[in-house]
Design an enzyme around this catalytic site. Structure first.
Site, PDB file in Angstrom:
ATOM      1  N   SER A 144       0.871  -1.190   0.000  1.00  0.00           N
ATOM      2  CA  SER A 144       0.000   0.000   0.000  1.00  0.00           C
ATOM      3  C   SER A 144       0.891   1.218   0.000  1.00  0.00           C
ATOM      4  O   SER A 144       2.029   1.176   0.493  1.00  0.00           O
ATOM      5  CB  SER A 144      -0.869   0.017   1.257  1.00  0.00           C
ATOM      6  OG  SER A 144      -1.473   1.288   1.416  1.00  0.00           O
ATOM      7  N   TYR A 157      -1.695  -1.067  10.200  1.00  0.00           N
ATOM      8  CA  TYR A 157      -1.674  -1.267   8.740  1.00  0.00           C
ATOM      9  C   TYR A 157      -0.387  -0.683   8.154  1.00  0.00           C
ATOM     10  O   TYR A 157       0.327  -1.361   7.399  1.00  0.00           O
ATOM     11  CB  TYR A 157      -2.908  -0.579   8.145  1.00  0.00           C
ATOM     12  CG  TYR A 157      -3.116  -0.788   6.663  1.00  0.00           C
ATOM     13  CD1 TYR A 157      -3.642  -1.975   6.167  1.00  0.00           C
ATOM     14  CD2 TYR A 157      -2.809   0.227   5.751  1.00  0.00           C
ATOM     15  CE1 TYR A 157      -3.850  -2.153   4.816  1.00  0.00           C
ATOM     16  CE2 TYR A 157      -3.020   0.058   4.392  1.00  0.00           C
ATOM     17  CZ  TYR A 157      -3.539  -1.133   3.927  1.00  0.00           C
ATOM     18  OH  TYR A 157      -3.748  -1.302   2.576  1.00  0.00           O
ATOM     19  N   LYS A 161       2.414  -3.197   6.471  1.00  0.00           N
ATOM     20  CA  LYS A 161       2.600  -3.080   5.014  1.00  0.00           C
ATOM     21  C   LYS A 161       4.032  -2.650   4.690  1.00  0.00           C
ATOM     22  O   LYS A 161       4.606  -3.050   3.676  1.00  0.00           O
ATOM     23  CB  LYS A 161       1.584  -2.095   4.430  1.00  0.00           C
ATOM     24  CG  LYS A 161       0.149  -2.628   4.413  1.00  0.00           C
ATOM     25  CD  LYS A 161      -0.033  -3.801   3.432  1.00  0.00           C
ATOM     26  CE  LYS A 161      -1.491  -4.151   3.218  1.00  0.00           C
ATOM     27  NZ  LYS A 161      -1.713  -5.143   2.174  1.00  0.00           N
TER      28      LYS A 161
HETATM   29  P1  NDP Z   1     -11.288  -6.318  -0.165  1.00  0.00           P
HETATM   30  O1  NDP Z   1     -11.692  -6.184   1.269  1.00  0.00           O
HETATM   31  O2  NDP Z   1     -12.190  -5.815  -1.229  1.00  0.00           O
HETATM   32  O3  NDP Z   1     -10.957  -7.859  -0.462  1.00  0.00           O
HETATM   33  C1  NDP Z   1     -10.107  -8.571   0.376  1.00  0.00           C
HETATM   34  C2  NDP Z   1      -9.977  -9.993  -0.142  1.00  0.00           C
HETATM   35  O4  NDP Z   1      -9.108 -10.706   0.735  1.00  0.00           O
HETATM   36  C3  NDP Z   1     -11.281 -10.747  -0.149  1.00  0.00           C
HETATM   37  O5  NDP Z   1     -11.266 -11.707  -1.192  1.00  0.00           O
HETATM   38  C4  NDP Z   1     -11.276 -11.448   1.215  1.00  0.00           C
HETATM   39  O6  NDP Z   1     -12.175 -12.551   1.179  1.00  0.00           O
HETATM   40  C5  NDP Z   1      -9.791 -11.825   1.294  1.00  0.00           C
HETATM   41  N1  NDP Z   1      -9.244 -11.994   2.634  1.00  0.00           N
HETATM   42  C6  NDP Z   1      -9.253 -11.117   3.667  1.00  0.00           C
HETATM   43  N2  NDP Z   1      -8.668 -11.650   4.747  1.00  0.00           N
HETATM   44  C7  NDP Z   1      -8.249 -12.892   4.375  1.00  0.00           C
HETATM   45  C8  NDP Z   1      -7.585 -13.928   5.057  1.00  0.00           C
HETATM   46  N3  NDP Z   1      -7.225 -13.818   6.332  1.00  0.00           N
HETATM   47  N4  NDP Z   1      -7.310 -15.070   4.375  1.00  0.00           N
HETATM   48  C9  NDP Z   1      -7.674 -15.208   3.076  1.00  0.00           C
HETATM   49  N5  NDP Z   1      -8.319 -14.250   2.380  1.00  0.00           N
HETATM   50  C10 NDP Z   1      -8.605 -13.114   3.040  1.00  0.00           C
HETATM   51  O7  NDP Z   1      -9.852  -5.649  -0.255  1.00  0.00           O
HETATM   52  P2  NDP Z   1      -9.180  -4.768  -1.424  1.00  0.00           P
HETATM   53  O8  NDP Z   1      -9.387  -5.408  -2.733  1.00  0.00           O
HETATM   54  O9  NDP Z   1      -9.558  -3.366  -1.186  1.00  0.00           O
HETATM   55  O10 NDP Z   1      -7.646  -4.895  -0.984  1.00  0.00           O
HETATM   56  C11 NDP Z   1      -6.810  -5.945  -1.416  1.00  0.00           C
HETATM   57  C12 NDP Z   1      -5.401  -5.638  -0.970  1.00  0.00           C
HETATM   58  O11 NDP Z   1      -5.013  -4.365  -1.496  1.00  0.00           O
HETATM   59  C13 NDP Z   1      -5.233  -5.529   0.547  1.00  0.00           C
HETATM   60  O12 NDP Z   1      -4.029  -6.134   0.933  1.00  0.00           O
HETATM   61  C14 NDP Z   1      -5.196  -4.037   0.802  1.00  0.00           C
HETATM   62  O13 NDP Z   1      -4.457  -3.714   1.945  1.00  0.00           O
HETATM   63  C15 NDP Z   1      -4.497  -3.548  -0.467  1.00  0.00           C
HETATM   64  N6  NDP Z   1      -4.758  -2.151  -0.774  1.00  0.00           N
HETATM   65  C16 NDP Z   1      -6.042  -1.716  -1.036  1.00  0.00           C
HETATM   66  C17 NDP Z   1      -6.279  -0.393  -1.354  1.00  0.00           C
HETATM   67  C18 NDP Z   1      -7.651   0.121  -1.677  1.00  0.00           C
HETATM   68  O14 NDP Z   1      -7.825   1.356  -1.762  1.00  0.00           O
HETATM   69  N7  NDP Z   1      -8.646  -0.724  -1.875  1.00  0.00           N
HETATM   70  C19 NDP Z   1      -5.181   0.578  -1.382  1.00  0.00           C
HETATM   71  C20 NDP Z   1      -3.891   0.022  -1.086  1.00  0.00           C
HETATM   72  C21 NDP Z   1      -3.696  -1.289  -0.798  1.00  0.00           C
HETATM   73  P3  NDP Z   1     -12.738 -13.235   2.539  1.00  0.00           P
HETATM   74  O15 NDP Z   1     -13.289 -12.119   3.382  1.00  0.00           O
HETATM   75  O16 NDP Z   1     -13.762 -14.220   2.067  1.00  0.00           O
HETATM   76  O17 NDP Z   1     -11.573 -13.901   3.174  1.00  0.00           O
END
Ligand code: NDP
Length: 261
Positions: A144, A157, A161
């Site tokens: 991030s 976070y 990260k």
């Molecule tokens: P979402 O919350 O939309 O999706 C997260 C995904 O990860 C889901 O598929 C969720 O499914 C899965 N997940 C969460 N925890 C676990 C776990 N413990 N084990 C396995 N799967 C898991 O997140 P984003 O798409 O927004 O973010 C994805 C990545 O990008 C993250 O690492 C985030 O920090 C990073 N990021 C996002 C930004 C943004 O603005 N959106 C900006 C910068 C970085 P389920 O709940 O079923 O497990």
């Protein structure tokens, strides 16, 4: 342009929604087979079936919590069983935190350390040997912009990260001789369903779009969120044969949000 991804096997953690799902679809569109990982089995199975059908590729869904050793083992053995191993590992699963350093418990710090750092460590330990047997591979870490430009309300976070970014660099040097490229991507504001849900909770049905625009105006030079698809193009490129000289780097995809050079 042939990106050389046809019939490669890519693991995407957090692949059932948001950025991970867009990356999964981007790789599927290039003909890669997928191991899609998330905790909720219904959602991961539904997306696995939909993507397989839409792109005519193979998708193996794994319902696992990558914040645990058992969950990571299930991913490693799932890839081995379904495809004989993987060529690409996208460490994407993660989520924002919300706390102060004064108030956050040890347990909360530990959970995010396990989710953002140990998942990458454990999966590297299990998947790198598979890649070596296949002659090489690609590992991408989704950290991030907060890894280098922190937001005050989520110190856990920011810290975890940042550690993931350093892990990415360190892993890259360890495996460079094995034809395995390792890079980190630091996104800025990407409009995933989670952002919309939080905005609805904070500002209500009538106010959530204005709330999101306010966030974009405050943080992103482009004054808008990026889409998961815009970011996914970058992931797909770094996985591809067009990026063969890129390793050990961190790339920002943030609409101008980063305030330093
Ligand atoms: P979402 O919350 O939309 O999706 C997260 C995904 O990860 C889901 O598929 C969720 O499914 C899965 N997940 C969460 N925890 C676990 C776990 N413990 N084990 C396995 N799967 C898991 O997140 P984003 O798409 O927004 O973010 C994805 C990545 O990008 C993250 O690492 C985030 O920090 C990073 N990021 C996002 C930004 C943004 O603005 N959106 C900006 C910068 C970085 P389920 O709940 O079923 O497990």
């Amino acid at each position: 342009m042939d990106l050389g991804l046809r019939d490669k096997v890519a693991i995407i953690t957090g692949g059932s929604v948001g950025i991970g799902l867009a990356v999964a679809e981007g790789l599927a569109a290039e003909g890669a087979n997928l191991v899609l990982v998330a905790r909720n089995p219904d959602r991961v199975d539904a997306e696995a079936a939909r993507i397989a059908d839409k792109y005519g590729i193979l998708v193996h869904g794994v319902a696992a919590d990558v914040a645990t050793a058992e969950g990571c083992n299930a991913v490693i053995s799932g890839a081995q069983k379904a495809f004989g191993g993987a060529d690409i590992l996208i460490n994407n699963a993660g989520t924002g935190s919300n706390e102060t350093i004064q108030e956050a418990t040890d347990e909360k710090w530990q959970y995010y350390w396990d989710l953002h750092v140990m998942a990458a460590v454990r999966l590297a330990r299990g998947i790198v040997p598979q890649m070596k047997k296949r002659g090489g591979g690609v590992v991408l870490h989704n950290a991030s912009i907060c890894a280098v430009q922190p937001l005050w309300y989520e110190p856990i976070y920011n810290t975890t990260k940042s550690a993931l970014m350093m892990f990415s660099k360190t892993l890259s040097t360890e495996v460079v001789g094995d034809n395995i490229r390792v890079n980190c991507i630091n996104p800025g504001l990407i409009l995933t369903p989670d952002w919309v849900k939080t905005a609805r909770q904070l500002a209500g049905e009538d106010g959530y779009q204005a709330h999101l625009q306010g966030v974009a105006d405050e943080y992103a030079a482009m004054k808008r969120f990026g889409t998961p698809e815009e970011l996914a193009h970058f992931f797909v490129f770094l996985c591809s044969d067009k990026a063969t000289y890129s390793t050990g780097s961190t790339y920002f995809v943030d609409g101008g949000m980063l305030k330093t050079i």
